[in-house]
Design a protein around this motif. Structure first.
Motif, PDB file in Angstrom:
ATOM      1  N   ILE A 114     -17.536   6.212   2.358  1.00 35.59           N
ATOM      2  CA  ILE A 114     -16.615   6.619   2.391  1.00 35.59           C
ATOM      3  C   ILE A 114     -15.393   6.672   1.691  1.00 35.59           C
ATOM      4  N   TYR A 115     -15.158   5.103   1.216  1.00 31.23           N
ATOM      5  CA  TYR A 115     -14.595   4.284   0.193  1.00 31.23           C
ATOM      6  C   TYR A 115     -14.422   4.508  -0.335  1.00 31.23           C
ATOM      7  N   LYS A 116     -15.591   5.968  -1.816  1.00 26.74           N
ATOM      8  CA  LYS A 116     -15.157   5.859  -3.415  1.00 26.74           C
ATOM      9  C   LYS A 116     -14.724   6.896  -3.225  1.00 26.74           C
ATOM     10  N   TYR A 117     -14.285   7.904  -2.105  1.00 29.12           N
ATOM     11  CA  TYR A 117     -13.607   8.743  -2.479  1.00 29.12           C
ATOM     12  C   TYR A 117     -12.167   9.347  -1.714  1.00 29.12           C
ATOM     13  N   VAL A 118     -11.624  10.222  -2.276  1.00 26.16           N
ATOM     14  CA  VAL A 118      -9.778   9.816  -2.265  1.00 26.16           C
ATOM     15  C   VAL A 118      -9.320  11.068  -1.502  1.00 26.16           C
ATOM     16  N   THR A 119      -7.961  10.326  -1.132  1.00 29.36           N
ATOM     17  CA  THR A 119      -7.791  10.872  -0.214  1.00 29.36           C
ATOM     18  C   THR A 119      -6.052  11.077  -0.565  1.00 29.36           C
ATOM     19  N   ILE A 120      -4.880  11.920  -0.318  1.00 27.93           N
ATOM     20  CA  ILE A 120      -3.377  11.796  -0.158  1.00 27.93           C
ATOM     21  C   ILE A 120      -3.080  10.528   1.007  1.00 27.93           C
ATOM     22  N   LYS A 121      -1.748   9.610   0.407  1.00 29.48           N
ATOM     23  CA  LYS A 121      -1.726   8.409   0.586  1.00 29.48           C
ATOM     24  C   LYS A 121      -0.853   8.414   1.647  1.00 29.48           C
ATOM     25  N   GLY A 178       0.830  -1.241   0.126  1.00 23.35           N
ATOM     26  CA  GLY A 178      -0.285  -0.141   0.019  1.00 23.35           C
ATOM     27  C   GLY A 178       1.374   0.756   0.185  1.00 23.35           C
ATOM     28  N   VAL A 179       2.057   1.375   0.517  1.00 23.74           N
ATOM     29  CA  VAL A 179       2.985   2.428   0.426  1.00 23.74           C
ATOM     30  C   VAL A 179       2.984   2.757  -0.830  1.00 23.74           C
ATOM     31  N   LEU A 180       3.364   1.545  -1.221  1.00 21.63           N
ATOM     32  CA  LEU A 180       4.053   1.947  -2.481  1.00 21.63           C
ATOM     33  C   LEU A 180       3.302   3.266  -3.458  1.00 21.63           C
ATOM     34  N   SER A 181       1.835   1.568  -3.687  1.00 25.39           N
ATOM     35  CA  SER A 181       0.223   2.223  -4.235  1.00 25.39           C
ATOM     36  C   SER A 181       0.912   2.768  -5.807  1.00 25.39           C
ATOM     37  N   LYS A 182       2.281   1.655  -6.764  1.00 26.50           N
ATOM     38  CA  LYS A 182       2.431   2.442  -8.095  1.00 26.50           C
ATOM     39  C   LYS A 182       3.088   3.581  -8.098  1.00 26.50           C
ATOM     40  N   GLY A 183       3.521   3.864  -7.085  1.00 26.98           N
ATOM     41  CA  GLY A 183       4.084   5.467  -6.983  1.00 26.98           C
ATOM     42  C   GLY A 183       3.121   7.051  -7.143  1.00 26.98           C
ATOM     43  N   SER A 184       1.922   6.452  -6.995  1.00 25.24           N
ATOM     44  CA  SER A 184       0.855   7.579  -6.975  1.00 25.24           C
ATOM     45  C   SER A 184       0.534   7.795  -5.207  1.00 25.24           C
ATOM     46  N   HIS A 185       0.119   9.108  -5.446  1.00 26.26           N
ATOM     47  CA  HIS A 185      -0.168  10.009  -4.135  1.00 26.26           C
ATOM     48  C   HIS A 185      -1.074  10.373  -3.959  1.00 26.26           C
ATOM     49  N   ILE A 186      -2.241  10.150  -4.083  1.00 28.39           N
ATOM     50  CA  ILE A 186      -3.351  10.244  -4.390  1.00 28.39           C
ATOM     51  C   ILE A 186      -4.042   8.341  -4.322  1.00 28.39           C
ATOM     52  N   ILE A 187      -4.798   7.925  -3.632  1.00 24.97           N
ATOM     53  CA  ILE A 187      -5.772   6.636  -3.263  1.00 24.97           C
ATOM     54  C   ILE A 187      -6.673   7.100  -2.803  1.00 24.97           C
ATOM     55  N   SER A 188      -7.836   5.857  -2.635  1.00 23.68           N
ATOM     56  CA  SER A 188      -8.711   5.975  -2.334  1.00 23.68           C
ATOM     57  C   SER A 188      -8.908   5.560  -0.776  1.00 23.68           C
ATOM     58  N   ILE A 189      -9.760   6.005  -0.489  1.00 24.49           N
ATOM     59  CA  ILE A 189      -9.972   6.250   1.470  1.00 24.49           C
ATOM     60  C   ILE A 189      -9.693   4.591   1.998  1.00 24.49           C
ATOM     61  N   GLU A 190     -10.803   3.744   0.620  1.00 24.15           N
ATOM     62  CA  GLU A 190     -10.360   2.557   1.058  1.00 24.15           C
ATOM     63  C   GLU A 190      -8.971   1.917   1.683  1.00 24.15           C
TER      64      GLU A 190
END
Length: 594
Positions: free
Chosen positions: A475-482, A432-444
């Protein structure tokens, strides 16, 4: 075609655009004024035509009233005639000679009235014995009295006017189109019913009352009954024809006044006047073109003047366009310098009009652009430093060393299942920390990272740590910063629960309200004093490589990505615990570059 015209217009210089636009605008204005003037004058002429035609139709109505009043008076004269009263009061006789003499005497009385009145076509009397008395010169008379005897039965008086119809007799070798009065009459002595009198008016006399009224060369007046059939018309071929399919039919039956209608491909003015005595409607029809023909002369003169004004406007437009485009060309050259990367340029124009205002705003824009570019570069640099600090704080040797040490301890105790679980949680956490390099991920996904982190610590601390998730699934469908929650959870454990005696609890809540996502991290640790809280929120190390990721940095990181209106709120009571409240936008789509 439209696209080609737009492409041509866009390809023109401002000078040509201004000239072309001004010419078109003036032309449209003048043409619009011409049309507007034409329509106003036409409306005035049509209004006058309606008023005049209404006067003519009222005159026709008044003439009809006089004719029908006179006809009823003549009918009254006939039925009160002493000879008519005496003969029809006498009992019937079988003597042919006496019957003939009676007929002649009554006919002569009727003929005296008819011969002196040109509009009366005939008079007939029907008695109760089937005898018919005529005003003379009538042949092939049909007895139509029965329906009127039945109609007036039981009533001491009866009078009715019939619509235009073909006569029930022949006169002068032909049938006539007549409007007929049928009236019951009684004995003047004892009031006993004597018979029915029929008085017929030739339709030609009615048409003569309006045939010579001039409402235009192609205009005409006619009369229709309630069924839509023509009851009177100067053109006898139109008699009895129906107008029910004409667009104006329903209107003329229910309205008085004038209105325009289009039929036979021509716009007409239709004016109506009701005549309730016979359930008739008097109608006047005239082509609009005939009413407005004099208006065309004014329009032609207006067009000539329009051409002169358009020519003058072209000359004036060219001069004005040059005065406008000269400073614009200077602006154009300065913009080219900005395109080459020179943000130190400045426009100096003496004009104080809109072009001068544009130059001043352009100078402000260049300065603002330079300022924003510098800020943007600094912001991107700061974002990268924050993300690097986040990554370093989670893969720092202390966390990894402590986790591996826990694995070794579990191996010594031969707790293989716990080892597998711990390694799986650690793998899930770092994935999860890596997240394919993306800084924005879903709240889920963020909750999965946080839960993996808590599970790792729970295995290390055993019964000293417990946690609960109370989340609205929306809230799972919304996004946040990793890695938003993990640093906050870490602070709760290391600065709140670690120094508490007994088991520590962490509750993570989440919900959506008023277009915002709210997340709370609640612990029942030792809490903080206002001074400690102020120190944490205001003091932040500049060296991200050597220090852990703090609350202030997390708050700034939220605001960098989502705006200054979002961020953290912290409530803490010493000895009771701390609540960190996060407010995020309820966005389902967000990119790192946004």
């Amino acid at each position: 075609m439209k696209n080609r015209m737009l492409e041509f217009f866009y390809s023109l210089s401002i000078h040509k655009k201004i000239t072309l636009s001004f010419i078109i605008a003036v032309s449209v204005l003048i043409i619009s004024m011409s049309i507007f003037t034409y329509r106003i004058s036409s409306d005035i002429l049509i209004g006058k035509a309606v008023e005049n035609t209404e006067q003519h139709l009222r005159l026709v109505s008044e003439k009809l009233e006089i004719i029908l009043d006179n006809a009823e008076n003549y009918s009254k004269i006939a039925i009160t005639n002493s000879n008519v009263q005496r003969i029809l009061s006498d009992p019937p006789t079988s003597n042919p000679v006496e019957t003939y003499n009676r007929y002649v005497e009554v006919s002569n009385a009727l003929a005296d009235i008819v011969d002196s009145k040109t509009f009366v076509d005939s008079m007939l009397i029907y008695d109760h014995n089937g005898q018919i008395y005529t005003s003379g010169s009538l042949k092939n008379v049909s007895d139509v009295s029965r329906q009127y005897f039945n109609r007036f039965a039981g009533s001491p008086y009866g009078l009715v006017w019939n619509n235009t119809a073909i006569s029930n007799y022949v006169k002068e070798e032909s049938s006539h189109n007549v409007v007929s009065l049928f009236q019951k009459f009684n004995s003047s002595k004892d009031g006993s019913p004597l018979g029915i009198i029929q008085l017929s008016i030739d339709e030609r006399y009615i048409a003569d009352q309006y045939a010579n009224i001039d409402i235009g060369h192609d205009g005409h007046i006619f009369i229709v009954n309630k069924d839509g059939r023509i009851a009177s018309h100067p053109d006898k071929s139109q008699l009895y024809t129906s107008i029910t399919k004409q667009p104006y039919f329903s209107w003329v039956l229910g309205h008085a006044g004038g209105k325009t209608f289009t039929f036979n491909g021509i716009e007409h003015l239709v004016v109506s006047q009701s005549y309730p005595r016979l359930n008739w409607t008097i109608v006047g029809v005239v082509p609009i073109q005939e009413i407005t023909k004099d208006n065309q002369v004014l329009t032609d003169k207006f067009y000539v003047l329009s051409m002169v004004f358009i020519g003058l406007s072209i000359i004036l437009t060219i001069l004005v366009a040059k005065s406008i485009t000269r400073p614009l060309n200077r602006i154009k050259e300065t913009i080219k310098q900005v395109q080459r990367g020179n943000l130190d340029v400045s426009l100096e124009l003496k004009t104080r009009d809109e072009v001068g205002a544009l130059a001043r705003e352009f100078n402000k824009m260049v300065q603002r652009t330079k300022f924003l570019m510098d800020n943007r570069m600094e912001e991107q640099k700061k974002k990268k430093e924050y993300e690097l600090a986040v990554m370093q704080s989670q893969i720092n040797p202390h966390f990894l060393y402590n986790t591996l040490e826990s694995i070794c301890a579990l191996a010594d105790l031969q707790r293989n299942n716990d080892i597998v679980s711990l390694v799986s949680k650690m793998a899930l956490f770092y994935r999860g920390v890596l997240s394919k390099g993306s800084h924005i991920i879903s709240i889920e996904d963020e909750m999965v990272i946080t839960q993996s982190y808590l599970e790792i610590l729970k295995i290390r601390y055993g019964d000293q740590l417990d946690y609960i998730f109370e989340l609205d699934e929306q809230i799972y469908k919304y996004v946040t910063i990793k890695l938003l929650l993990q640093p906050l959870v870490e602070n709760s454990i290391y600065h709140g629960l670690k120094h508490k005696r007994g088991m520590g609890h962490i509750i993570i809540k989440g919900w959506v309200n008023d277009g915002k996502v709210w997340i709370e991290i609640i612990d029942d640790g030792i809490g903080m004093t206002p001074e400690q809280l102020h120190k944490i929120l205001t003091e932040e190390p500049d060296n991200y490589k050597d220090k852990s990721f703090g609350l202030k940095s997390t708050n700034e990181r939220i605001q960098l990505y989502f705006g200054l209106q979002y961020g953290l709120e912290i409530d803490s009571v010493p000895g009771q615990g701390t609540t960190v409240r996060i407010m995020l936008p309820a966005n389902m789509n967000w990119s790192d570059g946004k």
